[in-house]
Design a protein around this motif. Structure first.
Motif, PDB file in Angstrom:
ATOM      1  N   ILE A   1      -5.671 -13.626   9.286  1.00  0.00           N
ATOM      2  CA  ILE A   1      -4.213 -13.753   9.321  1.00  0.00           C
ATOM      3  C   ILE A   1      -3.715 -13.943   7.895  1.00  0.00           C
ATOM      4  N   SER A   2      -2.890 -13.006   7.431  1.00  0.00           N
ATOM      5  CA  SER A   2      -2.333 -13.148   6.084  1.00  0.00           C
ATOM      6  C   SER A   2      -1.190 -12.170   5.876  1.00  0.00           C
ATOM      7  N   ASP A   3      -0.177 -12.612   5.150  1.00  0.00           N
ATOM      8  CA  ASP A   3       0.911 -11.707   4.761  1.00  0.00           C
ATOM      9  C   ASP A   3       0.667 -11.132   3.377  1.00  0.00           C
ATOM     10  N   THR A   4      -0.262 -11.714   2.640  1.00  0.00           N
ATOM     11  CA  THR A   4      -0.391 -11.354   1.226  1.00  0.00           C
ATOM     12  C   THR A   4      -1.763 -10.792   0.861  1.00  0.00           C
ATOM     13  N   PHE A   5      -2.638 -10.677   1.828  1.00  0.00           N
ATOM     14  CA  PHE A   5      -3.999 -10.213   1.536  1.00  0.00           C
ATOM     15  C   PHE A   5      -4.461  -9.357   2.706  1.00  0.00           C
ATOM     16  N   ARG A   6      -4.779  -8.092   2.429  1.00  0.00           N
ATOM     17  CA  ARG A   6      -5.191  -7.174   3.498  1.00  0.00           C
ATOM     18  C   ARG A   6      -6.517  -6.529   3.123  1.00  0.00           C
ATOM     19  N   PRO A   7      -7.607  -7.247   3.253  1.00  0.00           N
ATOM     20  CA  PRO A   7      -8.895  -6.685   2.837  1.00  0.00           C
ATOM     21  C   PRO A   7      -9.450  -5.714   3.881  1.00  0.00           C
ATOM     22  N   LEU A   8     -10.388  -4.906   3.450  1.00  0.00           N
ATOM     23  CA  LEU A   8     -11.192  -4.131   4.396  1.00  0.00           C
ATOM     24  C   LEU A   8     -12.443  -4.941   4.690  1.00  0.00           C
ATOM     25  N   GLN A   9     -12.784  -5.066   5.961  1.00  0.00           N
ATOM     26  CA  GLN A   9     -14.004  -5.771   6.345  1.00  0.00           C
ATOM     27  C   GLN A   9     -14.839  -4.787   7.144  1.00  0.00           C
ATOM     28  N   SER A  10     -15.975  -4.467   6.606  1.00  0.00           N
ATOM     29  CA  SER A  10     -16.721  -3.359   7.194  1.00  0.00           C
ATOM     30  C   SER A  10     -17.567  -3.779   8.391  1.00  0.00           C
ATOM     31  N   THR A  11     -17.543  -2.927   9.388  1.00  0.00           N
ATOM     32  CA  THR A  11     -18.425  -3.077  10.541  1.00  0.00           C
ATOM     33  C   THR A  11     -19.462  -1.940  10.559  1.00  0.00           C
ATOM     34  N   GLY A  12     -19.478  -1.144   9.511  1.00  0.00           N
ATOM     35  CA  GLY A  12     -20.309   0.059   9.499  1.00  0.00           C
ATOM     36  C   GLY A  12     -21.697  -0.170   8.907  1.00  0.00           C
ATOM     37  N   LEU A  13     -22.613   0.709   9.240  1.00  0.00           N
ATOM     38  CA  LEU A  13     -23.950   0.687   8.651  1.00  0.00           C
ATOM     39  C   LEU A  13     -23.813   1.080   7.177  1.00  0.00           C
ATOM     40  N   GLY A  14     -24.125   0.144   6.300  1.00  0.00           N
ATOM     41  CA  GLY A  14     -23.937   0.381   4.866  1.00  0.00           C
ATOM     42  C   GLY A  14     -22.740  -0.363   4.320  1.00  0.00           C
TER      43      GLY A  14
END
Lengths: 542, 86
Positions: A99-112
């Motif tokens: 939950i954030s208005d100022t930070f939108r990271p990518l969080q990987s669920t993929g192999l690699g």
């Protein structure tokens, strides 16, 4: 029970696993591990221009299953992800709520992990940068060589950049790939006045890339088809899954895929990790003598906070501020360009930036073509038809510059795990002070002036949401005092006996230079320490 | 016909897959979407080829586009100022 359990299959996890498997110990790697191989067969091994002219199926891979998604993604972090790479963030909101208005990271669920979309830019950091991060430089250097052997690097070893980015055995570097026409004119212009630019602290050279110019292991040299954003044909651009494929057959290695680790618990014999099957939701546990966290800075911290009851505690987070500059290279305006090229960064610019200590701003120069023109039309202040005409007129001169600024810890940038009746949710805030914004603006202006001097006239600056650089770190930083939620220099998580942190969570500072090569090298260093500790325990037991 | 249906209509001109769920559907976004479909069709490849008729031709052709773009930007700024609360 495994000797070593590694959580995460990204750049850190895959290299930690390889290092551990070589030791002969019983090793497991646990990840969610989504993959999507449909596109491998769909995308022909042909040049982009030929595909565009002849392949009737191209819409399936250029626009994906849901063509509207190609537009929707443009407003989010991850806008650059092509359909073949979008599986790396599948279910991220469900599995990694943030939950954030100022930070939108990518969080990987993929192999690699996030390595699926890695731009393959490589930097072996200078000593002062490693010391500032908290990694002993002399300890890390040999591991850079190991990583270079594994991933395969190509680039120049004699240009302005070399001493700043290639601090390892340079005989491991393959010859550079040919530059495209656009980059060639920029480099030529720089070389004409190189001494003047270097005097001003501006260093430009060909990017050092984890892309092969000669065959290596089971991977082929880059075919210069300009399809590198779309497919891993020939495996010329390194991806962490290639390393996992190489160790998959080892009898001492288990890949536990499809699991989300939710917390770990230490007991007398080692560490037990509670997991959830991501498809069925069923809970299960795995045990190991040593645990290596390599789930990325955000999710290793999430795991540590949940396991060590750090609810409500704020941890620092680092992420490079990242801007894009769209520019026209006047030297190429109206001129034809060579068809064959690779798609990744052609040139790298490092600009010295002073604060209270020396630092660099990084700019990577790309020539835009294979990501297609329609993606740009929305941002052009013209109706679509004239906008398309504009793009066709500047097509061969169009230059995208991806700018990264360094980041340091600030009380205004944090993550925090909160627990309520329904479970736990990570919250984040990333704000920049006025003086930090002024510093970014001043250095951006310096960079724009230097680009103009190279005849690259800036048209537009795009500032994506914070988190779009996909470089995260600093949540469990190196510290000597052993306070909770820090890591010792040898990689052990404070307050634990058998848990090590092998990813960017430990970094106290995030240089603008890309972190991936150093993550891989440091993961090997930390793994080696865990293996040494295992050996010492065995020795004591005897 | 809603904006979403109009997008679906232009999409179905080109492909016969299910209707896309396009949440954004301004006039420009719909036009860009149509362009995306066109750009990924081999029969329209020439419409997206670079124009390389020399520096002077490019400058001469870009000049009127630059004037239009400047007008559009100015108009957007005026609209934003007019909408801003006093």
């Amino acid at each position: 029970m495994f000797d070593l359990l590694i959580i995460g299959s990204g750049p850190s996890g895959s290299h930690a696993a390889q290092q551990a498997v070589m030791s002969g110990r019983k090793v497991a790697l646990l990840d969610i591990g989504y993959s999507d191989r449909r596109f491998d067969e769909m995308i022909p091994a042909k040049p982009f221009s030929e595909i565009r002219r002849s392949d009737e199926n191209q819409r399936k891979y250029f626009l994906g299953d849901d063509p509207a998604e190609s537009l929707r993604y443009q407003d989010r972090a991850g806008a650059h992800l092509t359909p073949a790479r979008q599986h790396m963030i599948r279910d991220q909101d469900r599995l990694f709520p943030l939950i954030s208005d100022t930070f939108r990271p990518l969080q990987s669920t993929g192999l690699g992990g996030l390595g699926i979309s890695w731009g393959a830019n490589c930097f072996a950091l200078e000593d002062f940068e490693l010391e500032r991060i908290g990694i002993p430089a002399s300890e890390l250097r040999p591991y850079y060589d190991d990583v270079a052997r594994e991933v395969g690097l190509s680039g120049r070893t004699n240009d302005s950049l070399t001493p700043l980015i290639a601090n390892f055995d340079r005989s491991l570097i393959q010859p550079p790939l040919p530059l495209d026409s656009n980059a060639e004119t920029i480099l030529r212009r720089y070389e004409r006045s190189r001494a003047r630019y270097e005097g001003r602290g501006l260093y430009l050279g060909q990017s050092l890339l984890a892309v092969l110019s000669k065959s290596h292991q089971d991977r082929l040299a880059n075919a210069q088809n300009d399809m590198d954003f779309w497919a891993d044909v020939g495996k010329s651009v390194y991806r962490p899954r290639f390393t996992l494929e190489r160790i998959a057959g080892a009898s001492n290695f288990s890949h536990l895929t499809g699991f989300l680790a939710s917390r770990f618990r230490e007991d007398g014999a080692g560490v037990t990790v509670e997991c959830q099957d991501v498809q069925t939701g069923a809970g299960t546990v795995f045990s190991a003598r040593k645990l290596l966290l390599a789930a990325g800075a955000i999710n290793s911290a999430r795991l540590a906070l949940a396991s060590l009851r750090g609810y409500g505690l704020r941890l620092p987070i680092l992420c490079n501020p990242n801007h894009w500059i769209a520019a026209i290279n006047l030297s190429m305006l109206g001129k034809p360009a060579r068809d064959r090229r690779h798609s990744l960064s052609q040139l790298t610019i490092l600009m010295k930036a002073e604060r209270d200590a020396p630092d660099y701003v990084l700019a990577q120069v790309y020539s835009y073509r294979s990501l297609l023109m329609f993606r740009l039309l929305k941002d052009i202040p013209l109706p679509v038809r004239p906008g398309l005409l504009f793009l066709r007129l500047i097509a061969t001169a169009f230059t995208c510059v991806n700018v990264h600024f360094p980041d340091r810890p600030s009380p205004d940038r944090w993550i925090q795990l909160d627990e309520d009746g329904s479970g736990s949710a990570l919250k984040a805030s990333c704000l920049f002070s006025d003086s930090e914004r002024d510093w970014l603006r001043a250095n951006e202006m310096r960079l724009l002036r230097s680009l103009a001097g190279l005849r690259c006239i800036p048209l537009q600056i795009s500032k994506p949401v914070h988190g779009a650089s996909i470089h995260y770190g600093g949540t469990l930083p190196y510290a000597k005092d052993g306070r909770p939620f820090t890591t010792s220099a040898d990689g052990r998580l404070a307050g634990t006996g058998n848990v090590y942190v092998a990813d960017g969570s430990t970094w106290r500072y995030m240089p603008a230079k890309g972190l991936t090569l150093t993550l891989m090298a440091n993961a090997r260093r930390v793994t080696k320490q865990a293996l040494r500790d295992l050996a010492a325990e065995d020795e004591r037991a005897r | 016909m809603t904006a979403k249906h109009r997008v679906a209509a232009c999409y179905s001109d080109a492909v016969s897959d299910p209707e896309p769920d396009l949440q954004v559907a301004s006039k420009k976004e719909r036009a860009v979407f149509r362009m995306a479909l066109r750009e990924t069709s081999p029969s329209h490849v020439n419409e997206f080829e670079p124009i390389t008729k020399g520096f002077l031709f490019a400058v001469a052709a870009l000049a009127p586009l630059g004037i239009v773009a400047a007008g559009v930007i100015t108009w957007r700024v005026i609209k934003r100022v007019m909408r801003a609360p006093s």
